[in-house]
Design a protein around this motif. Structure first.
Motif, PDB file in Angstrom:
ATOM      1  N   ASP A 278       0.868  -1.176   0.000  1.00 31.84           N
ATOM      2  CA  ASP A 278       0.000   0.000   0.000  1.00 31.84           C
ATOM      3  C   ASP A 278       0.903   1.223   0.000  1.00 31.84           C
ATOM      4  O   ASP A 278       1.890   1.283   0.743  1.00 31.84           O
ATOM      5  CB  ASP A 278      -0.893   0.016   1.241  1.00 31.84           C
ATOM      6  N   GLU A 279       0.555   2.215  -0.806  1.00 32.01           N
ATOM      7  CA  GLU A 279       1.414   3.390  -0.947  1.00 32.01           C
ATOM      8  C   GLU A 279       0.587   4.666  -0.865  1.00 32.01           C
ATOM      9  O   GLU A 279      -0.484   4.771  -1.469  1.00 32.01           O
ATOM     10  CB  GLU A 279       2.153   3.345  -2.279  1.00 32.01           C
ATOM     11  N   ASP A 280       1.103   5.622  -0.099  1.00 32.17           N
ATOM     12  CA  ASP A 280       0.538   6.966  -0.036  1.00 32.17           C
ATOM     13  C   ASP A 280       1.518   7.926  -0.682  1.00 32.17           C
ATOM     14  O   ASP A 280       2.730   7.856  -0.439  1.00 32.17           O
ATOM     15  CB  ASP A 280       0.294   7.393   1.419  1.00 32.17           C
ATOM     16  N   ARG A 281       0.977   8.853  -1.487  1.00 33.63           N
ATOM     17  CA  ARG A 281       1.822   9.833  -2.153  1.00 33.63           C
ATOM     18  C   ARG A 281       1.200  11.221  -2.004  1.00 33.63           C
ATOM     19  O   ARG A 281      -0.036  11.368  -1.957  1.00 33.63           O
ATOM     20  CB  ARG A 281       1.987   9.511  -3.642  1.00 33.63           C
ATOM     21  N   SER A 282       2.046  12.232  -1.942  1.00 31.22           N
ATOM     22  CA  SER A 282       1.576  13.616  -1.909  1.00 31.22           C
ATOM     23  C   SER A 282       2.599  14.518  -2.574  1.00 31.22           C
ATOM     24  O   SER A 282       3.786  14.183  -2.645  1.00 31.22           O
ATOM     25  CB  SER A 282       1.320  14.077  -0.467  1.00 31.22           C
ATOM     26  N   TRP A 283       2.109  15.650  -3.074  1.00 30.73           N
ATOM     27  CA  TRP A 283       2.954  16.629  -3.753  1.00 30.73           C
ATOM     28  C   TRP A 283       2.553  18.023  -3.281  1.00 30.73           C
ATOM     29  O   TRP A 283       1.374  18.427  -3.407  1.00 30.73           O
ATOM     30  CB  TRP A 283       2.788  16.549  -5.263  1.00 30.73           C
ATOM     31  N   THR A 284       3.508  18.763  -2.752  1.00 23.04           N
ATOM     32  CA  THR A 284       3.284  20.152  -2.354  1.00 23.04           C
ATOM     33  C   THR A 284       4.070  21.050  -3.295  1.00 23.04           C
ATOM     34  O   THR A 284       5.269  20.843  -3.502  1.00 23.04           O
ATOM     35  CB  THR A 284       3.738  20.392  -0.910  1.00 23.04           C
ATOM     36  N   THR A 285       3.397  22.050  -3.838  1.00 24.03           N
ATOM     37  CA  THR A 285       4.029  22.934  -4.827  1.00 24.03           C
ATOM     38  C   THR A 285       3.693  24.387  -4.513  1.00 24.03           C
ATOM     39  O   THR A 285       2.531  24.722  -4.254  1.00 24.03           O
ATOM     40  CB  THR A 285       3.550  22.607  -6.246  1.00 24.03           C
TER      41      THR A 285
END
Length: 990
Positions: A278-285
């Protein structure tokens, strides 16, 4: 081969980064020199009267929010004009006629493209304008197969966050989800060149995109897939991809966004044959820019933070540790226009990444995982000076640094030395153990290995099974890369009656380098031959591969890191000739490459080489002269109608990427990999260096690797909304340099067409003076690849619709497959020193001829978007492509030959048991969708909700097939396309 010493201490060509930045910035402000044309575009055309005659003296002025001050030119006596070096963007062009009247037109300028705007006073108004660089279509003039993709297109469809995600939009370029290796497009995945703001961010020496530039602040993408001109220093054997970053304007603008993809928004992910997680991903820009001094000085800055975490992971061995990857990236850019005709840019990008618990395969114990740290820094100083209506000067300085460290998550508390015994009762504490598998008919071997299978194998239906890996990751790796470059160009337009010559002169210098320090974790990689091979007349039951530095030198002093470098220079001359409906391109690029190794110095007492061993000393290893790399670029375009043209071109490329500066370096003799052999009780028998992993002599006067390309095509605008382009292309690559045993031509199974002679007749005498390997660097006999391509592209842009589509049929075959030289292949693999041509079973005549792994016979790409009436937009992307050719690998096919050769190798790696490409993996198709909703808050502010759904049908097609017939999971994919996943983003724009 000429080898000369260059001093005892390896030194980079350059200053410290802070000093260098200050000096370059000061030089730019004083000299007011320009950025190279490849980071800009042009507006060109002709102004005519009602009779078709050119009008002289028309003042043409271009203005844009990306250009601090207007740019002006005047038409020549034949009516032609040129506005040079314009930053990509939307422009308003004003034509001021001598009689006081004027006309205006909106024009889009693309990166590395020329927008053709022809003006006529017929009927008192402008004619319709054809702009060659709009949307995905780029100029086909001079036979160049190029494309431009705007940020509007990237934002409107489901693409992704990283630079490599943009590959999916390129026509004729295979769709791949490799994390390191690039896509095949008429060459190997290491033949492409990747640029970010004109800076080559390909990994020096290896040619892959191992660095991780993001795409959030990319303003425009340009790609040249074929028919390159002698402009832009293009030596790519595949494609050259360039981007330009966003810049500030006279208005303060910015955005803040957060994007997330949780495990609950992701389908069940498979990696390898049995690893799921299981994988969680996030991107802050964050990105913003604006004026510091209105109409003079702009700024742009951004911050990017991608995060990935995995938990609840498991594979064939059970639970696997949690994975975490975090990266922080900062970018800043200043744009300054001291005068109307001078434009300066200075930018700096820095990135830091940390990774825990990566690199665990489907059949590997959790203890074998790796961690990593990486930093990337890019400094760019550039400018442009339009001297007058006919001439311009350009300049760029760049400094690229990529530092990498890989660490086993489990470090073994074990010092090793030659002569030590191996504790066979605790092999999982000795190193990285490959658990053996039984071999049919080998009863004694199978009996010996069974206890180890029982102890270390994974359970399959409750039965212990071999083929997996236990212990700890085998290597501690510090690998740092550097690239410093300088470019200078001068462009001049010459009018000769009705003929116009656009002359280009360019010079490029690069210094690329790698600093490598590598140690073995314990005994490194351990295998169990089980008595099937012998050394010194003794049966070998256990074998380890250890890095020499972990054992020390013969004097007991640990050898230094290996510093390898290459100095590359290119000169380009190009003339684009326009006469009537015909455009001719005549150009040539000349290159010179010098490879520097480490470990030798001058010694006149050695009459053959004039050298002696000297650990740490830098020496000139090999030089490819200017006359050996003459790369002609010829093209012709016939504009046989106002809305149609035909084009043809020929180009030669000498790819620059080569790993030989390190792979053949003499200090590999004290840093080489060493085979250590043990008896059935684990007692030391003997040790020997890996022959292909040591300093190597070059065959003299070799022809460098080259790619010849022929192309013809047509383009047609059927209406202002619909345009199409079609072409056929042929590429042949030859003269592949590779390390191989000096007596390879005497192989028992070599074809009769190969002359029975040594590559280097006096190699024994050379080795008597300075040591080194029995392997040499040679131009392999008959090495080739061929690529045939037929492709059609179409764009439809009408009102609220934009659609783009391409279909490509191609055939990529040969006997030298750079994309297929090791297990998995998603890696930065040696160019010039791979497993190819390493002893029997790996020579080019050993079943190597056939379809290459990059062959994708059919490739269809469709994408586009539609603007909805309620301030929203929907976008889609679809790809369908043929599967990957592969073949079984079986060392036993070559057992008799290996025995006669004196080798007891048990490795099946790229020892083809059948012709290359005999099998094909499943074809893949995929649909991605996007929905974007905008909420206007105030006149200048917007809140945006974005939904991206990737792989709608959850087609997790397998690729990178396990070809080893003796490995667990033979015939199964190592990798699968990523599953269905939803990404949700919220963006505030102001």
């Amino acid at each position: 081969m000429m080898l000369t010493t260059a001093g005892a201490v390896p030194v980079r060509f350059g200053f410290s980064r802070g000093i260098c930045a200050a000096l370059v910035s000061l030089a730019l402000l004083v000299l007011a020199l320009p950025a190279l044309a490849q980071q800009a575009g042009d507006i060109s055309g002709r102004v005519t009267d009602a009779t078709g005659a050119g009008i002289a003296g028309v003042e043409i002025t271009a203005t844009s929010d990306v250009l601090p001050q207007p740019r002006t030119a005047r038409s020549a006596s034949n009516g032609r004009y040129l506005l040079r070096l314009l930053p990509p963007g939307d422009y308003q062009v004003t034509f001021a006629f001598p009689d006081g009247s004027s006309q205006k037109r909106e024009v889009q300028v693309g990166l590395q493209q020329t927008a053709e705007v022809d003006v006529s006073t017929r009927q008192g108004e402008l004619e319709e304008i054809f702009i060659s660089g709009s949307q995905l279509f780029a100029e086909t003039g001079q036979g160049s197969l190029s494309n431009t993709i705007t940020s509007e297109t990237v934002d409107a469809i489901p693409v992704g966050q990283e630079y490599r995600d943009l590959f999916k939009l390129l026509p004729g370029v295979q769709y791949t989800e490799y994390s390191v290796r690039g896509p095949s497009a008429g060459g190997s995945g290491q033949d492409n060149v990747y640029q970010f703001d004109g800076v080559d961010v390909s990994l020096p020496l290896f040619g892959v995109l191992a660095s991780e530039p993001s795409s959030h602040d990319i303003d425009e993408v340009s790609v040249v897939r074929g028919g390159a001109k002698a402009i832009g220093f293009n030596r790519a054997g595949g494609f050259l991809m360039n981007t330009t970053s966003k810049r500030g304007t006279n208005e303060f603008r910015g955005e803040v966004s957060y994007q997330v993809q949780t495990a609950g928004m992701t389908g069940e992910q498979k990696v390898g044959s049995s690893l799921v997680y299981d994988e969680d991903r996030s991107w802050t820009t964050i990105g913003f820019g604006g004026p510091i001094v209105k109409d003079r000085l702009f700024f742009y800055a951004s911050y990017y933070r991608p995060e990935r975490t995995r938990d609840n992971t498991s594979n064939a061995y059970g639970a696997v540790g949690d994975f975490k990857s975090v990266r922080d990236e900062f970018f800043g850019k200043l744009t300054y226009a001291p005068t109307e005709n001078i434009l300066l840019d200075v930018s700096y990008r820095t990135s830091d990444r940390e990774v825990e618990n990566s690199s665990v395969g489907g059949f590997a114990a959790a203890s074998t995982s790796l961690g990593a740290e990486a930093t990337q820094d890019i400094l760019i100083a550039e400018g442009s000076w339009v001297i007058d209506d006919r001439s311009s000067l350009s300049f760029k300085y760049t400094d690229f640094e990529n530092l990498n460290a890989d660490r086993p998550d489990r470090l073994l508390d074990l010092d090793v030395a030659l002569g030590d015994s191996l504790n066979i009762g605790a092999l999982d504490q000795m190193g990285y153990l490959q658990v053996p598998r039984p071999i049919a008919g080998q009863d004694a071997y199978n009996t010996f290995i069974q206890p180890f299978v029982e102890q270390y194998g994974y359970l399959d239906g409750g039965v212990a099974t071999g083929g997996g890996f236990v212990g700890a990751a085998p290597q501690i790796n510090n690998q740092d890369f550097f690239r410093e470059s300088f470019e200078l160009a001068y462009d001049y337009r010459l009018y000769m009656g009705d003929t116009t010559h656009d002359l280009h002169f360019g010079y490029q210098w690069q210094d690329i380098a790698e600093d490598l320090n590598r140690l073995t974790n314990g005994w490194g990689s351990i295998t169990i031959p089980g008595g099937r091979v012998t050394q010194a007349g003794v049966p070998v039951y256990f074998q380890a591969v250890v890095d020499q530095q972990s054992l020390g030198t013969s004097s007991g002093v640990v050898s230094p890191s290996i510093y390898s470098s290459s100095e590359l220079q290119s000169i380009e001359l190009n003339d684009t000739i326009t006469r009537g409906d015909w455009v001719y391109n005549v150009g040539v690029m000349l290159s010179n490459d010098v490879l520097y190794g480490q470990g030798l110095t001058r010694d006149s007492s050695n009459p053959i080489t004039g050298l002696r061993q000297s650990t740490g000393s830098r020496y000139k290893m090999y030089e490819v002269d200017w006359g050996d790399m003459v790369q002609p670029r010829l093209g012709v375009t016939w504009n046989y109608a106002d809305d149609a043209s035909a084009f043809a071109s020929y180009a030669r490329y000498n790819p620059a990427a080569s790993s030989l500066a390190r792979a053949a370096s003499w200090d590999r003799n004290v840093r080489r990999s060493t085979n250590v052999y043990f008896d059935e009780d684990g007692n030391f028998i003997t040790a020997s260096g890996v022959a292909s992993s040591s300093g190597k002599w070059f065959v003299e006067n070799m022809t460098p690797r080259q790619t010849d390309e022929f192309m013809i095509g047509i383009s047609k605008a059927f209406s202002p909304e619909l345009s199409m382009r079609g072409h056929v292309r042929y590429r042949k690559s030859s003269h592949f340099w590779e390390d191989t045993n000096n007596d390879a031509r005497f192989a028992i199974n070599a074809p009769e067409s190969i002359a029975n002679q040594l590559y280097i007749e006096n190699l024994s005498a050379i080795r008597a003076e300075i040591g080194g390997s029995s392997y040499v660097i040679a131009d392999l006999d008959g090495g080739f690849t061929k690529f045939y391509e037929a492709s059609i592209e179409a764009n439809w842009n009408s009102g609220n619709w934009f659609l783009s589509g391409s279909y490509t049929w191609s055939h990529y075959y040969g006997n030298f497959d750079q994309d297929n030289t090791t297990t998995g292949n998603d890696a930065a693999i040696f160019i010039g020193s791979s497993n190819i041509a390493d002893d029997p079973g790996r020579q080019l005549w050993d079943f190597k001829k056939g379809d290459l792994s990059g062959d994708r016979r059919h490739l269809l790409k469709l994408y586009g978007y539609y603007r909805l009436p309620w301030n929203a937009r929907v976008g889609a992307y679809f790809v369908a492509q043929s599967g990957q050719p592969w073949e079984k690998w079986d060392v036993e096919v070559y057992r008799d030959v290996l025995t006669a050769y004196g080798s007891g190798s048990t490795s099946s790696t790229i020892r083809f048991g059948e012709p290359a490409g005999s099998r094909t993996s499943d074809a893949h198709y995929q649909l991605d969708l996007n929905y974007t909703q905008n909420f206007r808050l105030f006149d200048t502010q917007n809140l945006q909700l974005r939904l991206d759904l990737f792989n709608v049908f959850d087609k997790q097609t397998g690729y990178a097939i396990n070809s080893n017939v003796y490995s667990a999971g033979f015939g199964d994919p190592f990798s699968f396309y990523r599953p269905r996943r939803l990404q949700v983003a919220l963006k505030y724009q102001f």
